[in-house]
Each structure stands twice: as C-alpha cells, then as structure tokens.
Design a protein around this motif. Structure first.
Motif, mmCIF file in Angstrom:
data_model
loop_
_atom_site.group_PDB
_atom_site.id
_atom_site.type_symbol
_atom_site.label_atom_id
_atom_site.label_comp_id
_atom_site.label_asym_id
_atom_site.label_seq_id
_atom_site.Cartn_x
_atom_site.Cartn_y
_atom_site.Cartn_z
ATOM 1 N N LEU A 1 0.821 -1.215 0.000
ATOM 2 C CA LEU A 1 0.000 0.000 0.000
ATOM 3 C C LEU A 1 0.853 1.264 0.000
ATOM 4 O O LEU A 1 1.922 1.309 0.626
ATOM 5 C CB LEU A 1 -0.901 0.027 1.243
ATOM 6 C CG LEU A 1 -1.932 -1.100 1.357
ATOM 7 C CD1 LEU A 1 -2.721 -0.962 2.650
ATOM 8 C CD2 LEU A 1 -2.872 -1.085 0.153
ATOM 9 N N ALA A 2 0.358 2.279 -0.700
ATOM 10 C CA ALA A 2 0.890 3.634 -0.575
ATOM 11 C C ALA A 2 -0.106 4.384 0.304
ATOM 12 O O ALA A 2 -1.302 4.407 0.002
ATOM 13 C CB ALA A 2 0.996 4.299 -1.946
ATOM 14 N N ILE A 3 0.383 4.951 1.399
ATOM 15 C CA ILE A 3 -0.521 5.580 2.365
ATOM 16 C C ILE A 3 -0.042 6.993 2.670
ATOM 17 O O ILE A 3 1.093 7.198 3.111
ATOM 18 C CB ILE A 3 -0.573 4.766 3.676
ATOM 19 C CG1 ILE A 3 -0.910 3.297 3.373
ATOM 20 C CG2 ILE A 3 -1.582 5.366 4.645
ATOM 21 C CD1 ILE A 3 -0.812 2.385 4.576
ATOM 22 N N CYS A 4 -0.905 7.960 2.398
ATOM 23 C CA CYS A 4 -0.582 9.361 2.671
ATOM 24 C C CYS A 4 -1.624 9.854 3.664
ATOM 25 O O CYS A 4 -2.823 9.760 3.397
ATOM 26 C CB CYS A 4 -0.657 10.210 1.408
ATOM 27 S SG CYS A 4 0.168 9.460 -0.025
ATOM 28 N N GLU A 5 -1.177 10.391 4.800
ATOM 29 C CA GLU A 5 -2.130 10.805 5.823
ATOM 30 C C GLU A 5 -1.801 12.187 6.377
ATOM 31 O O GLU A 5 -0.636 12.545 6.531
ATOM 32 C CB GLU A 5 -2.126 9.799 6.990
ATOM 33 C CG GLU A 5 -2.734 8.463 6.625
ATOM 34 C CD GLU A 5 -2.628 7.429 7.739
ATOM 35 O OE1 GLU A 5 -3.624 6.771 8.026
ATOM 36 O OE2 GLU A 5 -1.516 7.298 8.314
ATOM 37 N N ARG A 6 -2.859 12.895 6.709
ATOM 38 C CA ARG A 6 -2.740 14.132 7.458
ATOM 39 C C ARG A 6 -2.762 13.724 8.934
ATOM 40 O O ARG A 6 -3.588 12.902 9.331
ATOM 41 C CB ARG A 6 -3.966 14.997 7.140
ATOM 42 C CG ARG A 6 -3.918 16.413 7.630
ATOM 43 C CD ARG A 6 -5.280 17.061 7.438
ATOM 44 N NE ARG A 6 -5.635 17.286 6.040
ATOM 45 C CZ ARG A 6 -5.264 18.360 5.348
ATOM 46 N NH1 ARG A 6 -4.534 19.284 5.921
ATOM 47 N NH2 ARG A 6 -5.628 18.498 4.087
ATOM 48 N N SER B 1 0.889 18.192 10.319
ATOM 49 C CA SER B 1 1.919 17.520 9.534
ATOM 50 C C SER B 1 1.270 16.413 8.711
ATOM 51 O O SER B 1 0.088 16.104 8.888
ATOM 52 C CB SER B 1 2.995 16.926 10.446
ATOM 53 O OG SER B 1 2.430 15.926 11.274
ATOM 54 N N VAL B 2 2.056 15.831 7.813
ATOM 55 C CA VAL B 2 1.557 14.725 6.995
ATOM 56 C C VAL B 2 2.589 13.602 7.028
ATOM 57 O O VAL B 2 3.739 13.815 7.429
ATOM 58 C CB VAL B 2 1.300 15.161 5.534
ATOM 59 C CG1 VAL B 2 0.292 16.287 5.478
ATOM 60 C CG2 VAL B 2 2.605 15.554 4.837
ATOM 61 N N THR B 3 2.165 12.409 6.611
ATOM 62 C CA THR B 3 3.098 11.301 6.458
ATOM 63 C C THR B 3 2.827 10.625 5.118
ATOM 64 O O THR B 3 1.709 10.699 4.589
ATOM 65 C CB THR B 3 2.937 10.248 7.570
ATOM 66 O OG1 THR B 3 1.564 9.836 7.626
ATOM 67 C CG2 THR B 3 3.339 10.811 8.927
ATOM 68 N N ALA B 4 3.855 9.992 4.586
ATOM 69 C CA ALA B 4 3.709 9.243 3.336
ATOM 70 C C ALA B 4 4.590 8.018 3.433
ATOM 71 O O ALA B 4 5.745 8.103 3.846
ATOM 72 C CB ALA B 4 4.106 10.103 2.148
ATOM 73 N N ARG B 5 4.028 6.876 3.107
ATOM 74 C CA ARG B 5 4.759 5.616 3.288
ATOM 75 C C ARG B 5 4.271 4.557 2.322
ATOM 76 O O ARG B 5 3.130 4.614 1.860
ATOM 77 C CB ARG B 5 4.572 5.111 4.719
ATOM 78 C CG ARG B 5 3.109 5.058 5.115
ATOM 79 C CD ARG B 5 2.948 4.878 6.633
ATOM 80 N NE ARG B 5 1.598 5.165 7.062
ATOM 81 C CZ ARG B 5 0.746 4.275 7.596
ATOM 82 N NH1 ARG B 5 1.115 3.027 7.760
ATOM 83 N NH2 ARG B 5 -0.471 4.629 7.957
ATOM 84 N N VAL B 6 5.169 3.625 2.023
ATOM 85 C CA VAL B 6 4.845 2.479 1.175
ATOM 86 C C VAL B 6 5.357 1.246 1.889
ATOM 87 O O VAL B 6 6.541 1.186 2.241
ATOM 88 C CB VAL B 6 5.536 2.608 -0.199
ATOM 89 C CG1 VAL B 6 5.444 1.297 -0.968
ATOM 90 C CG2 VAL B 6 4.914 3.741 -1.000
#
Lengths: 430, 430
Positions: B251-256, B262-267
C-alpha cells in the motif's frame, strides 16, 4: 500572487446541500482563497422560506428575490442548488446574461435542457459546470470530459441512485420484498416521502442522459433514455439471480453501438454476476464503470448523494470556475460534435433471464424452445421445475436484440401451455 | 469555431507508451481536433535507437536529437515519456524556456523534482500536466487537484503498483512463495527483468510522494516517503493474514496527522480486511481510496500501467493543455501553500501484527505482554501455538506509534525466551 478583491458568489437554494456549501465556504475560506488565487465572498443566498432557521447561515445574506440577486451585475459565480426545471432554468439563463458563470447540481434541468444552457453559457463567455448533478461527490463529469478527452469511451455502466441501491441491497441481504425494503429506506432517510423519482428511475435516467452525452460527445436528453423502475422486482427475482451467481441492481447503461453509428441509454433493473465489481456496491453507495478503447475498464466509487458529498462536488467546480474567471478563460463547454443518434430500446443487444409459469406436461419445453428459435433468440440455459401439475421454466438467453426478445415474449403469452410470464430481467456485466 | 493552424506536438520517447500515443494521435486525429478546437500535429519524435522498427510510427518524424526538437521554437506541447531523471529534466526545462507546455508520464522525475519543474513552467507561462505518472489510466491527479479542490483530503490509501499486486495476488490465491510468484509475473510480462523498482517499492514511493503533495497542498518528495518493499513477505504471512480475515497488499498511504499540523507518506506491505474494497483488487489492477471531510470515501479503480492505458492519460492531458494554449491561459499549477512538514515514520500511528518464535514454557506470554505494556503498545489479541518445546505467539496490537512498536520489538529480541521475530506487518484499512 493573491488578488485581494474577492470573487462574489450568489447561492440559489439553502437546503441540505446549500447549507453545507455555506458552511464550507465560511469555515474553509482561507483554503479556497489559496487554491483559487483570490478570496471568494458569499454575496447573497436566495431562499423560498426566509423564516426557516438555518444554523451557521448568515441571516443578512438571505433574500427571497433570486432574480434580483442574479441580476445584481457584480456576481461572478452563481451556485444553483434549487433543483427542478423552473425557476432554476430562468435564473441560470439570467445569470449568464449578467456575466456570471454557473455551478449547478441540477440533474433534471441539465438532462432536459443541457444543450440550451451550454449555448447560453458560451454566448456570454461563461462557464457551466455540474459535477454534482451526477453521482454526488464522485468525480465523473470531469474525468469523462477531461481525463478521457483523448480516449474513445464505449460504455458507461453504473449504479447512480443510492435510494434504489439501498432497497435492492436490503432485498438481497435479508430476503425482504420491495415494499418492506422501501419502508426501511424511508425510515432511515434514504428514501423521500414520495419516492417516485428514485424508484421509477427518473433520477437515474437524468444522470444516464448526462453521462451518455459527455461520454459519446453527442446530445442525449432524459426523453432519449429508456426507463424502467424497480417497483416490480420481487423477492423471487432476487432469489433467482442468486441461483445464477448474480445479484440485481438498478443500472444506468450508456453504450455506443457495435458499428459506432449510434448510441443507447437506458435505466432498468438487471442481474449482474457477483464477481462484477458493481455487485459489491452496498447500501446507498454509487459506482460507475467506464469502458474505453485505450484506458480499458475504470471504476469510480463513492457516496452518490447527501449534503456534504454534493457540496464537495459543487465547491470543486466553484474553484475551477473561479480560476477560469481570473484567467479570463472558460473551461470545456458542450462537446457534441459527433451528433450520434440515440437508438430506441428495441435495438439494444443484451442477455435475458425469463421466468415462465407453464403446464407440467411433456412437450412444453419443446414448444417454448421453438418460439425462441422462431424469433432468432438463442437459448443459453433452461431450468425446469415442476410439481402438482404446475411448473416453471427459467430461460437464460444468449445476446439478442430487445425487440426480438419482446416478440418472443409476446408469442410465448399466446401459448396455451404458458400460464404466465412471471418475470423478464436483463443480464448485464458479463 | 475550429482553428485551422495546427498545434505542434513533440514526442520524447517512443517505447510502449510513445507508440500508443502516436497511434492514437494518428488514428483519432479528427476526434482530438474536435475536442481541442484545433488540429494537433505530431511534429517530431525523439528516440535513442532510430533503427528500431516502430509499426505505424512515421519514419520522417524520427530524430535522435531531442534537444534540437524541443528548441525548435514552434512546438506548442512536449510529451515526455522517456522516464528517469536525465535527460528528461533538462529537456522539459528547455521545452518550457522555448514556450512549450509539457505533458509527462515521468513519476520518478516529478517525485524527485516536482517543485522546480512547476516553478519553471510558471515562470514561462506554461502548463505541466502528469496524470499518467500516477496509476496509469486511472484519473487521480485531476480529481485530487480539481474535483476535490473545495474539500479537505485526510487520507489517500492505494494500490499503485501493478507488478507487486500481481505477485501478492498470486501468493494469496495459490499459496506460492514470493520467488515463485515473481517468476510467474516475469514470465507473463508483469515484472521487468530487473524488478527492483517495483518489488522494493521505489515506483510506489514516487507515486505516494506525488499524491501526498497534491492531496495536502504541500511539497513531498520521494525522499520523504518511508519505503519497504515486498521481498520479505512470506507465504506464512499471507496464511496468517487469512486467519485474521485479511489479505496482504503493498500500500501507498498518505495521511494528514490528527492535529492537522503535519503529513506522512509511506509504502509498505500491510494486512487489510477482506471486507475492504482494496482487498478485492486482483492481478495487476490499481485502486486508490481517498478520504476527505465532505466527500467521504471515494475509490478510483483501473489498469495502472501498460501502453494504451498510459497513453489514454497522456492524451487526456494533451487535450487539456492544448485547450489552455488556445485560450491563452494555463491550468492549475503547483498548490503547495500549506507547507505542511512530512513527519518521520516513527510518528505514524497504526496497528501491527507480530509473529514471534518463543520457548514453549509457562510465563512466556506474561513476559511478552509486559514488554508491550512497558512501551505503551496495547495488545488487541494474542494467539499462542506450541508443540515439542517450540511455540509461536501472534500478537495483534491496538493503534500505536511506529517508534513505540520498534522499541517494543527491540526489547522483545532481548528476551531469552524469544527465539526470533518471524514477521512484523502493519494492519490498515479498518
């Protein structure tokens, strides 16, 4: 880079959607300004009942004179969430004449008179956007009109009415009949007091007309759409669908004919295989399948109605229209250059599931099969059930023209051994 | 209304995607002209190997001098389907300087250097569009950038790499191990000879960076994205997911963040419940879930790669960019006004599934539970299995920060009774 003079917005209608539009424009004013490149100001809100309490809606903006509001001359964008044909049509046309662009959620009006509205917008150098008119928050108008503008769309197949999907989902999951499921939908607020527009398929037909017009770059109005509601779907139909590995959905189907020279648009209940992604669309959700030459199969899924989802679509259009205003340009207008004719339902080619009540005696199946053959409708499978002199035949056909199927059914009714045609349902999505 | 002087297009790269772009521009020239409002003409095609046979590609348009092509001065739009950082970056920048707008399918470049490219486009009054860079034919960039421009996106959760989804789907449906499934993907053409970019998550991380930047109106580069590939996912992990009613997806997950600051982005690979719509995305298909304040949950599904689907996205952008050119305007550029920082992986809050090999003796569970408690990670369920002095513990946690989970695992490894940490996998989509 930010312009300081605000763009002025007039809101027509302040019900469930209008209130949400107002709330978001107020609470997210800074975000909207940053995304547009200029602040937007709500300059007036036209309502029919000014005395109704509207939480969070500035009382000083309320007016009952919608015509005066759109004629003010300083309005950049009119948001129309009244619905229905009049006075919406006259107000939108007046807005264009006074230099405003229009964002509308009005599926009935666009499906009835989209070409004239687009012409009025173009004549006045204005934009007409209506993402919210089809499937609520789900981006469909913009993807079809812009993302797929370099592709050739062949088919749009979708669940575009949440009320009927809720009813069918209940019937499927609980075994309830139509009336019982409708009662539950009404109790939970998914169906209106008068559910006609939803259950008779008028709402879905309007959306089918809009989608077909955009997808095939032609003109399709709601009058061109073959429409059957779901009031005659029975628990027996749903059970029969299950035995076939299918479920029943109210589908809007827009197709380009195999020869490319015409299109069709229709709304009716249909069986679709449980393996089809649309089969798993539950409750009041909407989903639309789009098939095109290059992109292949795409699906768009989300909430098809409701105040906040519809407001999301309206505000996305508002941002686009405001950006266009600031750039001194307009977005894509009507694209109807193909002028493809809309063929009648009789020319639609699909598969059919027919339940017959027949006499339980030898030779009935042979008689029935002969009738199908005489009308050029090829049978895929037959299931025969009988007891106590009564019997039923369930016939599933190969692909055939709707007119051929109708003739077949007419001839079947003439047979002494056929006591009744219990149901006819199309089979889609295979 | 049609302008007769054609808009001139330069194509950089003529592999699988470029050939399809050429084919569609040639065979559907009339449709493109009608939709744009002017004809478009392919003015030159830059390739590295001019001697390679390209069916349907006009030989007289082929050149090996890409720089001269973008510097010609009469090019309206440059389509870049070379991929990689250089020479694509220099060619795109040169194209802007010579007055062209750019349509790119280059996820690596946009994810590495999107801000500078957008700045170069803006400085030259040009457009930079890249729908094809994320999830092939699926409209995602335009819906996020335009349809949801009036909404607040909180989360993007998607399957954005077809190769890895094919591998995981095979592992799930056949019980195969990773290597075996990769071999099948390679044999069928779903995986490249060197599958690193796919299986190590680089491709998905680039797409996550692009999606996060657009969704949250900030800047996210591929270096900000936490990345774990799927090479360590075992058949045992998939079996363990099944016992939980889950499947494993990359999964590619982008969250506020919950506080919005702030935000995060992860795979990474993660377990998701079988009831989640992403669980049923099979083979090499892609699908992306978007959660926003007003619209709620939307899903976009379709083919995430391939020549024709990617060409569909490229040509949709080409039509938009050409319309902008004719209107003397530009479309939406970079929107990064929120300047939200990207938090490190340790601050991500999610659930975890941990398999431990432990000694089969009394008191081990109590020891393990104490370690979790000491690090503030609350346990949801534990499953204990043992025989012949060997045992395994499977722990599923409640939501906890990734840093807390890492500390917990570090401490568990110190225990004499814990012989090994067999696997750690995050649990998403609940």
């Amino acid at each position: 880079m930010m312009r300081t003079r605000p763009l002025k917005v007039a809101l027509l209608g302040c019900g469930v959607v209008g209130s949400e539009v107002t709330r978001i424009m107020t609470t997210h004013a800074d975000d909207l300004a940053a995304r547009i490149g200029a602040p937007v100001e709500l300059a007036g809100i036209a309502v029919r009942r000014p005395d109704r309490v509207r939480a969070g809606v500035p009382a000083e903006l309320i007016t009952t004179d919608a015509t005066a509001l759109v004629k003010r001359g300083d309005i950049d964008v009119v948001i129309e969430v009244i619905g229905g044909i009049e006075p919406a049509r006259t107000l939108i046309t007046t807005a264009f004449e006074h230099g405003a662009s229009v964002v509308s959620a009005n599926k009935a009006l666009v499906a009835a008179d989209g070409a004239a509205l687009h012409a009025a917008a173009e004549a006045n150098g204005a934009d007409l956007y209506y993402e919210a008119a089809v499937a609520g928050a789900i981006p469909l108008v913009r993807p079809l009109r812009e993302s797929l503008a370099g592709d050739k769309v062949n088919r749009v197949l979708g669940i575009v009415n949440g009320t009927t999907n809720f009813i069918l989902d209940k019937m499927d999951s609980t075994g309830a009949g139509y009336s019982e499921a409708l009662d539950e939908a009404t109790a939970l607020g998914y169906a209106e007091a008068d559910p006609t527009a939803d259950v008779e398929g008028f709402d879905a037909a309007a959306k089918a007309a809009i989608l077909a017009g955009i997808a095939f770059h032609t003109r399709v109005t709601i009058d061109d759409v073959h429409r059957e509601g779901l009031t005659e779907v029975t628990a027996a139909d749903i059970a029969s669908a299950k035995r076939m590995g299918c479920t029943v959905k109210l589908l809007a189907i827009c197709e380009r004919a195999a020869d490319g020279a015409s299109v069709t648009a229709r709304v009716h209940p249909a069986m679709i295989p449980l393996t089809h992604p649309l089969a798993s669309v539950r409750e009041a959700y909407n989903a639309v399948f789009v098939e095109s030459d290059a992109a292949g199969q795409l699906m768009f899924y989300g909430p098809g109605a409701g105040g906040a989802p519809t407001a999301s679509a309206v505000l996305g259009d508002l941002v686009a229209v405001c950006r266009n205003k600031l750039a001194g340009a307009t977005g894509p207008g009507e694209s109807a250059y193909t002028r493809l004719p809309v063929s009648p339902m009789g020319e639609v080619v699909t598969r059919y599931h027919i339940s017959l009540d027949v006499a339980d005696k030898p030779g009935v199946l042979a008689q029935v099969a002969t009738i199908f053959a005489e009308h050029g409708v090829s049978i895929d499978t037959v299931r025969q059930q009988g007891k106590d002199g009564e019997a039923s035949l369930v016939v599933v056909t190969h692909r055939a023209a709707d007119a051929a199927l109708s003739s077949t059914v007419g001839a079947l009714r003439e047979l002494d051994t056929v006591r009744g045609v219990a149901s006819i349902m199309r089979v889609e999505g295979e």
